[in-house]
Design a protein around this motif. Structure first.
Motif, short mmCIF file in Angstrom:
data_model
loop_
_atom_site.label_atom_id
_atom_site.label_comp_id
_atom_site.label_asym_id
_atom_site.label_seq_id
_atom_site.Cartn_x
_atom_site.Cartn_y
_atom_site.Cartn_z
N THR A 226 76.18 71.34 -19.93
CA THR A 226 76.22 71.93 -18.59
C THR A 226 76.25 73.46 -18.63
N THR A 227 76.63 74.01 -19.80
CA THR A 227 76.61 75.47 -19.93
C THR A 227 76.00 75.81 -21.29
N SER A 228 75.59 77.03 -21.44
CA SER A 228 75.14 77.49 -22.76
C SER A 228 76.36 77.78 -23.60
N ARG A 229 76.24 77.59 -24.88
CA ARG A 229 77.39 77.83 -25.74
C ARG A 229 76.94 78.35 -27.10
N ALA A 230 77.61 79.37 -27.57
CA ALA A 230 77.29 79.91 -28.89
C ALA A 230 77.76 78.94 -29.97
N GLY A 231 77.17 79.04 -31.15
CA GLY A 231 77.57 78.19 -32.26
C GLY A 231 78.35 78.97 -33.30
N PHE A 232 78.67 78.28 -34.39
CA PHE A 232 79.45 78.93 -35.45
C PHE A 232 78.68 80.07 -36.11
N PHE A 233 77.35 79.96 -36.15
CA PHE A 233 76.58 81.04 -36.75
C PHE A 233 76.80 82.35 -35.98
N GLN A 234 76.73 82.27 -34.65
CA GLN A 234 76.95 83.48 -33.85
C GLN A 234 78.39 83.95 -34.01
N ALA A 235 79.33 82.99 -34.06
CA ALA A 235 80.74 83.37 -34.16
C ALA A 235 81.03 84.07 -35.48
N ALA A 236 80.33 83.68 -36.52
CA ALA A 236 80.59 84.25 -37.84
C ALA A 236 79.76 85.50 -38.09
N ASP A 237 79.01 85.92 -37.09
CA ASP A 237 78.09 87.06 -37.29
C ASP A 237 78.82 88.24 -37.93
N GLY A 238 78.25 88.77 -38.97
CA GLY A 238 78.87 89.89 -39.68
C GLY A 238 79.84 89.43 -40.76
N GLY A 239 80.22 88.16 -40.72
CA GLY A 239 81.20 87.65 -41.68
C GLY A 239 80.67 86.49 -42.51
N THR A 240 81.51 85.49 -42.68
CA THR A 240 81.21 84.39 -43.59
C THR A 240 81.28 83.06 -42.88
N LEU A 241 80.29 82.21 -43.13
CA LEU A 241 80.32 80.83 -42.63
C LEU A 241 80.48 79.92 -43.85
N PHE A 242 81.56 79.15 -43.84
CA PHE A 242 81.83 78.27 -44.97
C PHE A 242 81.44 76.85 -44.58
N LEU A 243 80.41 76.32 -45.22
CA LEU A 243 79.92 74.98 -44.92
C LEU A 243 80.50 74.01 -45.94
N ASP A 244 81.58 73.36 -45.52
CA ASP A 244 82.28 72.46 -46.42
C ASP A 244 81.57 71.10 -46.40
N GLU A 245 81.60 70.40 -47.53
CA GLU A 245 80.95 69.09 -47.66
C GLU A 245 79.50 69.14 -47.18
N ILE A 246 78.76 70.10 -47.71
CA ILE A 246 77.39 70.33 -47.29
C ILE A 246 76.51 69.12 -47.55
N GLY A 247 76.88 68.29 -48.53
CA GLY A 247 76.10 67.09 -48.86
C GLY A 247 75.99 66.14 -47.68
N ASN A 248 76.85 66.32 -46.66
CA ASN A 248 76.82 65.44 -45.50
C ASN A 248 75.92 65.92 -44.37
N ALA A 249 75.28 67.08 -44.56
CA ALA A 249 74.42 67.59 -43.49
C ALA A 249 73.18 66.71 -43.35
N SER A 250 72.81 66.39 -42.11
CA SER A 250 71.65 65.53 -41.85
C SER A 250 70.36 66.26 -42.20
N PRO A 251 69.25 65.53 -42.35
CA PRO A 251 67.97 66.21 -42.63
C PRO A 251 67.64 67.28 -41.59
N ALA A 252 67.95 67.01 -40.32
CA ALA A 252 67.64 68.00 -39.27
C ALA A 252 68.43 69.28 -39.48
N VAL A 253 69.71 69.13 -39.78
CA VAL A 253 70.55 70.31 -40.00
C VAL A 253 70.09 71.03 -41.27
N GLN A 254 69.75 70.26 -42.30
CA GLN A 254 69.27 70.87 -43.54
C GLN A 254 68.03 71.74 -43.28
N ALA A 255 67.12 71.22 -42.47
CA ALA A 255 65.89 71.97 -42.18
C ALA A 255 66.21 73.26 -41.44
#
Ligand SMILES: Nc1ncnc2c1ncn2[C@@H]1O[C@H](COP(=O)(O)OP(=O)(O)OP(=O)(O)O)[C@@H](O)[C@H]1O
Ligand SMILES: [Mg+2]
Length: 446
Positions: A226-255
């Motif tokens: 119902t509204t637009s919302r920023a994601g973790f990438f935008q929130a981490a801008d300038g800093g670090t995004l830690f992707l834990d258990e990356i092996g669980n990312a779906s093919p779409a997310v991987q792409a």
């Protein structure tokens, strides 16, 4: 925390009991607390004197915590903010991170989690002016990571090499080996230490949600948006995004991750145009990614992109020389927390620890020491340890693969005798020999 004065912490929460709890915890950490039960008073305190860190609740009547964080970002950009938020309000977390909060604590949290978060924030401000790398001697630890083993020295060295670049880092290792701690050490040792560190557990968020959590979405991108919302990438801008258990990312997310790394830009769900982001990616995996690649479960091209720098944390059983230091650290920390003198850990206990395989690694050790500190006073003996640690594990029974059959036999006989309280009749029965033969073997020199 080596600061010239005791750092002062401004605590803001409308709930009085929470405020009192925070005040006592901060006091116990040796820091100076100021308290305010609303944002207006908090701003008054900020204008009066030096405040090193602000810890604030988000949901407060009147001026909200988010407005306070925004005010701080505009007027006191050097003061780090630790935000207390209720799970699962990811929107809030993302929003305050964008406004400049350094850390957020999810309610309910333990005293220990609060202490660790405050220490990280303090380390971040202490870390900012630091430029000179420490001397290349044997180090006891690094950014909260403890251990003098060769393997850990190498880990510290590699972390240091990540400090002035934004190379992707892949951290691998069994469960509980310290992968997330390494990710934080990389962030807080970098030039972006004052920017956000955001951890996302790819294994805990459902597939479809993960994509919008990471990249954000536009209003109407899917049913319920119902509204637009920023994601973790935008929130981490300038800093670090830690992707834990990356092996669980779906093919779409991987792409999408692959594209984000290659083009340094992301596209929100439902958006027509991409936007630039400047984020260092650190991923962690305790599964075997190369095996997943062979089976078609993980993209090889993404693997190489995520893996510019690789840090592998060896299991605790392969760096037993780190055990005494870790045990000592946890013993002192939990004792201090419970306000009692530290336990005395006897050498046989440390020997038992060294022989135990620690499937849960440092986390298992931490929990065990915590339990011992709660349950015991004074001296810890091997009989105080859980049964599964005391019974001779296969590793413990075979001290060395290069021993004679006779030596192995002697060791086995001794173990059996011990198990049956030196009852030779029972031991002989278990060993499948008669008592006379057993006596003969016991007389055998050596
Ligand atoms: N070298 C270390 N020194 C001090 N504490 C450590 C060290 N390594 C791990 N720990 C502690 O052990 C616990 C587990 O660490 P961490 O969460 O980083 O492990 P992990 O590899 O991410 O585990 P998992 O795979 O289960 O997510 C934490 O409480 C952390 O503080
Ligand atoms: Mg982890």
């Amino acid at each position: 925390m080596s600061m010239p004065h005791a750092p002062s912490v401004l605590l803001v929460d409308d709930a009085r009991d929470m405020l009192e709890l925070l005040r006592r915890s901060v006091n116990a950490m040796g820091l100076t607390p100021f308290t305010a039960d609303n944002a207006v008073d908090a701003i008054g305190i900020l204008e009066q004197g030096p405040v090193d860190v602000v810890i604030t609740d988000l949901n407060m009547p009147g001026v909200s915590g988010i407005q306070l964080v925004r005010y701080l970002g505009e007027h006191h950009p050097r003061i780090p903010v630790l935000v207390i938020t209720g799970y699962p309000k990811l929107e809030d977390a993302v929003q305050v991170m964008k406004l400049g909060a350094v850390e957020y604590l999810v309610k309910p949290f333990t005293q220990e989690e609060l202490r660790q978060a405050v220490e990280r924030v303090l380390r971040a401000i202490g870390a900012m002016p630091s430029a000179a790398p420490p001397p290349a001697t044997v180090r006891d630890g690094f950014h909260g990571l403890l251990g003098r083993s060769r393997a850990m020295q190498e880990v510290y060295r590699v972390i240091e090499r990540t400090s002035n670049n934004k190379a992707t880092v892949l951290v691998t290792g069994e469960s509980g080996t310290g992968k997330e701690m390494v990710a934080r050490a990389i962030h807080y040792n970098s030039a972006s230490a004052a920017a956000p560190f955001i951890a996302v557990n790819c294994g805990a968020i459902p597939d479809q949600l993960l994509e919008s959590e990471l990249f954000g979405h536009m209003k109407g991108a899917f049913t319920g948006a119902t509204t637009s919302r920023a994601g973790f990438f935008q929130a981490a801008d300038g800093g670090t995004l830690f992707l834990d258990e990356i092996g669980n990312a779906s093919p779409a997310v991987q792409a999408k991750l692959l594209r984000a790394i290659q083009d340094k830009e992301i596209t929100m769900l439902g958006a027509t145009r991409p936007q630039r982001v400047d984020v260092r990616l650190i991923s962690a995996a305790n599964n075997d990614l190369p095996a997943m690649i062979r089976q078609g479960g993980f993209r090889e091209d993404l693997y190489y992109r995520l893996n510019l720098i690789h840090i592998h944390l060896p299991p605790l059983r392969d760096r037993t020389e780190d055990l005494p230091r870790l045990v000592d650290h946890f013993n002192h920390r939990f004792s201090r927390e419970l306000g009692k003198p530290p336990l005395r850990i006897t050498p046989p206990v440390l020997e038992t620890f060294a022989a135990y395989p620690w499937p849960g690694n440092v986390r298992e050790l931490e929990h065990l020491v915590h339990r011992l500190v709660i349950l015991l006073d004074g001296t810890v003996a091997t009989s105080d340890l859980p049964m599964h640690m005391r019974s001779p594990a296969p590793r413990a029974a075979v001290p060395d693969t290069l021993v004679s059959l006779a030596a192995m036999e002697r060791q086995h006989i001794r173990a059996v005798l011990e198990a049956v309280a030196q009852n030779k009749t029972k031991a002989a029965a278990i060993l499948g020999i008669d008592r006379k033969t057993l006596r003969g073997k016991l007389k055998d020199p050596g």
